[in-house]
Design a protein around this motif. Structure first.
Motif, short mmCIF file in Angstrom:
data_model
loop_
_atom_site.label_atom_id
_atom_site.label_comp_id
_atom_site.label_asym_id
_atom_site.label_seq_id
_atom_site.Cartn_x
_atom_site.Cartn_y
_atom_site.Cartn_z
N LEU A 72 -26.35 -18.04 -44.59
CA LEU A 72 -24.97 -17.80 -44.98
C LEU A 72 -24.87 -16.57 -45.86
N PHE A 73 -23.75 -15.86 -45.72
CA PHE A 73 -23.52 -14.72 -46.59
C PHE A 73 -22.02 -14.52 -46.78
N ASP A 74 -21.66 -13.85 -47.85
CA ASP A 74 -20.28 -13.47 -48.11
C ASP A 74 -20.20 -11.96 -47.91
N ALA A 75 -19.28 -11.52 -47.08
CA ALA A 75 -19.10 -10.09 -46.82
C ALA A 75 -17.71 -9.68 -47.26
N ARG A 76 -17.63 -8.54 -47.95
CA ARG A 76 -16.34 -7.98 -48.36
C ARG A 76 -16.07 -6.74 -47.53
N TYR A 77 -14.84 -6.65 -47.02
CA TYR A 77 -14.45 -5.52 -46.19
C TYR A 77 -13.30 -4.76 -46.83
N GLN A 78 -13.27 -3.48 -46.54
CA GLN A 78 -12.15 -2.63 -46.96
C GLN A 78 -11.39 -2.22 -45.70
N PHE A 79 -10.07 -2.32 -45.75
CA PHE A 79 -9.20 -1.89 -44.65
C PHE A 79 -8.44 -0.66 -45.10
N ASP A 80 -8.45 0.37 -44.28
CA ASP A 80 -7.68 1.59 -44.57
C ASP A 80 -6.64 1.75 -43.47
N VAL A 81 -5.41 1.98 -43.90
CA VAL A 81 -4.30 2.16 -42.98
C VAL A 81 -3.90 3.63 -43.03
N TRP A 82 -3.88 4.27 -41.88
CA TRP A 82 -3.61 5.69 -41.79
C TRP A 82 -2.28 5.93 -41.07
N GLY A 83 -1.46 6.81 -41.63
CA GLY A 83 -0.19 7.15 -41.01
C GLY A 83 0.27 8.52 -41.46
N ASP A 84 1.22 9.08 -40.74
CA ASP A 84 1.73 10.39 -41.12
C ASP A 84 3.11 10.31 -41.73
#
Length: 92
Positions: A59-71
């Motif tokens: 078992l492991f805990d993973a942290r993710y980063q989400f980046d939202v790109w727009g103009d």
């Protein structure tokens, strides 16, 4: 065997609200140059292994980063769906 990244992409790409905004422009890692916007990128920022006495850690805990790109500020409210999707991935 599918990885966590594969599963995360699958859940994001099949979320109706998010895919309506970005279509298939969802990718792990960095945003490719000249990508049509809007788009979403994600990457793992940390992993903590859960140690268990007398066995290999499964078992492991993973942290993710989400980046939202727009103009533009075209529809930032729609990207709130990412928070809902993250709960789905956590509970999957």
């Amino acid at each position: 065997m599918a990885t966590v990244d594969d599963h995360l992409y699958y859940v994001l790409a099949n979320h109706a609200g998010l895919s309506a905004l970005v279509s298939t422009r969802i990718s792990p890692g960095l945003l490719e140059e000249n990508t049509t916007l809007p788009a979403v990128t994600f990457h793992r920022i940390s992993t903590v292994v859960q140690h268990q006495m007398g066995s290999d850690p499964a078992l492991f805990d993973a942290r993710y980063q989400f980046d939202v790109w727009g103009d533009s500020d075209f529809g930032q409210d729609g990207f709130g769906d990412i928070a809902a999707v993250s709960v789905q991935v956590r509970d999957a």
